[in-house]
Design an enzyme around this catalytic site. Structure first.
Site, mmCIF file in Angstrom:
data_model
loop_
_atom_site.group_PDB
_atom_site.id
_atom_site.type_symbol
_atom_site.label_atom_id
_atom_site.label_comp_id
_atom_site.label_asym_id
_atom_site.label_seq_id
_atom_site.Cartn_x
_atom_site.Cartn_y
_atom_site.Cartn_z
ATOM 1 N N ASP A 27 1.016 -0.977 0.177
ATOM 2 C CA ASP A 27 0.134 0.032 -0.034
ATOM 3 C C ASP A 27 0.875 1.348 -0.019
ATOM 4 O O ASP A 27 2.024 1.333 0.716
ATOM 5 C CB ASP A 27 -1.005 -0.063 1.306
ATOM 6 N N ILE A 28 0.648 2.294 -0.847
ATOM 7 C CA ILE A 28 1.378 3.347 -0.720
ATOM 8 C C ILE A 28 1.402 4.291 0.215
ATOM 9 O O ILE A 28 2.094 5.138 0.546
ATOM 10 C CB ILE A 28 0.913 4.147 -2.197
ATOM 11 N N ASN A 58 -12.625 -3.144 2.339
ATOM 12 C CA ASN A 58 -13.695 -1.988 2.438
ATOM 13 C C ASN A 58 -14.527 -2.114 1.209
ATOM 14 O O ASN A 58 -14.155 -1.869 0.213
ATOM 15 C CB ASN A 58 -12.940 -0.726 2.787
ATOM 16 N N GLN A 114 -14.451 2.647 1.219
ATOM 17 C CA GLN A 114 -13.673 1.923 -0.099
ATOM 18 C C GLN A 114 -13.398 3.090 -0.794
ATOM 19 O O GLN A 114 -14.203 3.763 -1.617
ATOM 20 C CB GLN A 114 -14.692 1.037 -0.875
ATOM 21 N N HIS A 148 -10.343 -5.415 -3.347
ATOM 22 C CA HIS A 148 -9.047 -5.655 -2.975
ATOM 23 C C HIS A 148 -9.139 -6.002 -1.458
ATOM 24 O O HIS A 148 -9.982 -5.555 -0.763
ATOM 25 C CB HIS A 148 -8.197 -4.380 -3.167
ATOM 26 N N HIS A 183 -6.931 -6.089 2.085
ATOM 27 C CA HIS A 183 -5.940 -5.445 2.833
ATOM 28 C C HIS A 183 -5.356 -6.534 3.550
ATOM 29 O O HIS A 183 -6.013 -7.191 4.459
ATOM 30 C CB HIS A 183 -6.476 -4.367 3.846
HETATM 31 P P1 AMP Z 1 -9.761 1.236 0.247
HETATM 32 O O1 AMP Z 1 -10.267 1.478 -1.230
HETATM 33 O O2 AMP Z 1 -10.110 2.234 1.071
HETATM 34 O O3 AMP Z 1 -10.033 0.047 0.862
HETATM 35 O O4 AMP Z 1 -8.359 1.461 0.162
HETATM 36 C C1 AMP Z 1 -7.548 1.647 -1.006
HETATM 37 C C2 AMP Z 1 -5.897 1.614 -0.637
HETATM 38 O O5 AMP Z 1 -5.233 1.700 -1.867
HETATM 39 C C3 AMP Z 1 -5.630 2.950 0.208
HETATM 40 O O6 AMP Z 1 -4.939 2.234 1.413
HETATM 41 C C4 AMP Z 1 -4.569 3.484 -0.542
HETATM 42 O O7 AMP Z 1 -3.438 3.811 0.282
HETATM 43 C C5 AMP Z 1 -3.992 2.584 -1.568
HETATM 44 N N1 AMP Z 1 -3.558 2.911 -2.851
HETATM 45 C C6 AMP Z 1 -4.167 3.872 -3.643
HETATM 46 N N2 AMP Z 1 -3.140 4.124 -4.702
HETATM 47 C C7 AMP Z 1 -2.328 3.223 -4.674
HETATM 48 C C8 AMP Z 1 -1.135 2.963 -5.351
HETATM 49 N N3 AMP Z 1 -1.027 3.745 -6.643
HETATM 50 N N4 AMP Z 1 -0.074 2.035 -5.048
HETATM 51 C C9 AMP Z 1 -0.582 1.360 -3.840
HETATM 52 N N5 AMP Z 1 -1.531 1.491 -3.028
HETATM 53 C C10 AMP Z 1 -2.255 2.512 -3.440
#
Ligand code: AMP
Ligand code: ZN
Length: 142
Positions: free
Chosen positions: A30-31, A86, A93, A99, A101
């Site tokens: 995760d970034i 999420n 989300q 995805h 986590h």
């Molecule tokens: P969520 O949709 O809330 O479950 O989480 C999306 C996750 O994707 C977040 O924790 C972001 O930090 C992560 N994210 C978004 N863009 C990138 C990226 N380019 N590379 C890696 N992780 C990412």
């Protein structure tokens, strides 16, 4: 879904720190990590939620989660793992590409469990809620 960021990562059109890959799934860090080794696992094919996830994607996705769970614990000497999805805006989300986590957990890391995510206990009894669910599920109380 050409504009989807996780589709682009899946196709290697934008970079990511890949930690696992097979024909159908990709695991990358995760970034914005909430813990050391915070990993995101995606099906390479676009879908938004678990409800949309095709049956044939389920086994490879969860096999990758199982593999990374073990690898992260070994590599980072984690004491446990929080594994989460999420789903939907109400659940937070942010990226509408399904995805998982994986968040490595460490004794005393200051985090909480999934029980801390929401505090919205029902006004109805558990039996009433169960009856509502069983009606849609089409099952009777065993
Ligand atoms: P969520 O949709 O809330 O479950 O989480 C999306 C996750 O994707 C977040 O924790 C972001 O930090 C992560 N994210 C978004 N863009 C990138 C990226 N380019 N590379 C890696 N992780 C990412
Ligand atoms: Zn996508």
């Amino acid at each position: 879904m050409s504009e989807c960021i996780f589709c682009k990562i899946g196709k290697k059109e934008i970079p990511a720190e890949v930690v696992g890959e097979d024909a159908r799934t990709l695991a990358f860090l995760d970034i914005h990590p909430k813990a050391p080794g915070h990993t995101v696992i995606i099906p390479k094919a676009h879908c938004e939620t678990l409800i949309d996830l095709p049956e044939e994607e389920m086994r490879p996705l969860f096999a990758m989660a199982k593999r990374l769970d073990e690898i992260l614990v070994r590599a980072l000497r984690a004491d446990g793992m929080t594994i989460g999805i999420n789903q939907g805006k109400a659940a937070g989300q942010a990226v509408p590409h399904f995805h998982l986590h994986l968040m490595p957990r460490f004794a005393g890391d200051g985090g909480s469990s999934v029980h801390g995510i929401v505090l919205n206990p029902p006004r109805e009894t558990i039996a009433e809620i169960a009856a509502q669910i069983r009606k849609v599920a089409g099952i009777n109380q065993p």
